[in-house]
Scaffold this motif. Structure first.
Motif, PDB file in Angstrom:
ATOM      1  N   SER A 291       0.843  -1.194   0.000  1.00 61.06           N
ATOM      2  CA  SER A 291       0.000   0.000   0.000  1.00 61.06           C
ATOM      3  C   SER A 291       0.881   1.247   0.000  1.00 61.06           C
ATOM      4  O   SER A 291       1.540   1.550   1.006  1.00 61.06           O
ATOM      5  CB  SER A 291      -0.918   0.021   1.230  1.00 61.06           C
TER       6      SER A 291
ATOM      7  N   ASP B 160      -0.192   4.355  -0.101  1.00 61.02           N
ATOM      8  CA  ASP B 160      -0.769   5.338   0.827  1.00 61.02           C
ATOM      9  C   ASP B 160      -0.349   5.048   2.265  1.00 61.02           C
ATOM     10  O   ASP B 160       0.037   5.952   3.001  1.00 61.02           O
ATOM     11  CB  ASP B 160      -2.298   5.357   0.723  1.00 61.02           C
TER      12      ASP B 160
ATOM     13  N   ASP C 242       1.972   7.406   4.647  1.00 64.27           N
ATOM     14  CA  ASP C 242       1.516   7.798   5.982  1.00 64.27           C
ATOM     15  C   ASP C 242       2.574   7.470   7.034  1.00 64.27           C
ATOM     16  O   ASP C 242       2.812   8.251   7.960  1.00 64.27           O
ATOM     17  CB  ASP C 242       0.208   7.094   6.353  1.00 64.27           C
TER      18      ASP C 242
ATOM     19  N   THR D 261       0.423  11.974  -5.329  1.00 59.83           N
ATOM     20  CA  THR D 261       0.113  11.213  -4.122  1.00 59.83           C
ATOM     21  C   THR D 261       0.763  11.856  -2.897  1.00 59.83           C
ATOM     22  O   THR D 261       0.136  11.980  -1.843  1.00 59.83           O
ATOM     23  CB  THR D 261       0.563   9.751  -4.281  1.00 59.83           C
TER      24      THR D 261
ATOM     25  N   HIS E  76      -1.028  13.741   0.536  1.00 61.60           N
ATOM     26  CA  HIS E  76      -0.692  13.405   1.921  1.00 61.60           C
ATOM     27  C   HIS E  76      -0.116  14.602   2.677  1.00 61.60           C
ATOM     28  O   HIS E  76       0.400  14.443   3.784  1.00 61.60           O
ATOM     29  CB  HIS E  76       0.280  12.223   1.959  1.00 61.60           C
TER      30      HIS E  76
END
Length: 191
Positions: free
Chosen positions: A118, A120, A124, A164, A168
């Protein structure tokens, strides 16, 4: 489904002289602006192509994070050969990084983001371990055909990766050290 993870049995390929000349690890570190007072995480450190020169740049800790214990053992051998003492080995995947929140002010992620489950979640986690105002340097293969690198179908285009990172909450600056690679320097908001 293509196996996305690099085989540690091929670790010597990551340290060969042709690759070092092509990638110029010291130049990459210049993009990250590492000084002697920076604490750094090298995520997906492998056998230490970037970790060793990072550790020479700073007097603080450099956390070498890799999911493969075999890669970390090779890195340890290289660090021992060069008498480098400020590298801390962390066996961890990148979706659940075994480092404390805001524990580093520089993060390097070179040529591994296309391997994670992942993106994302990984971003994070990078943001979580970075201090406010800290920098991430993400490098990967551009989504173009080339003689080396991962299969085209798992490469992430630079513009998509930059978008992306912005989603974030990072501010970004993108550059292309060569036709096959890109680098994105991203800064975490100050708060």
């Amino acid at each position: 489904m293509v196996n996305k993870r690099f085989n540690p049995k091929n670790a010597d390929k990551l340290l060969n002289q042709k690759r070092k000349r092509s990638l110029q690890p010291e130049k990459v570190i210049d993009y990250l602006q590492v000084s002697e007072v920076d604490t750094v995480a090298d995520l997906g450190a492998g056998p230490g192509l970037f970790t060793i020169p990072l550790a020479k740049q700073t007097e603080k800790d450099v956390y070498a994070v890799d999911v493969e214990p075999e890669m970390l053992e090779r890195l340890k051998q290289h660090a021992d050969q060069e008498n480098i003492k400020n590298i801390k080995l962390i066996e961890s995947d990148l979706e659940h990084i075994h480092l404390a929140e805001q524990s580093v002010n520089r993060v390097l992620n070179a040529f591994v983001i296309h391997e994670v489950g992942s993106i994302d979640r990984t971003i994070d986690e990078m943001k979580r371990i970075l201090t406010p105002g800290g920098y991430l340097l993400l490098m990967d293969w551009e989504a173009v055909e080339s003689e080396s690198g991962p299969p085209l179908e798992i490469r992430i285009p630079s513009k998509e990766m930059e978008s992306t990172l912005k989603e974030h909450g990072f501010s970004t600056e993108i550059f292309h050290p060569g036709p096959e690679h890109y680098a994105i320097r991203a800064q975490k908001e100050e708060r």
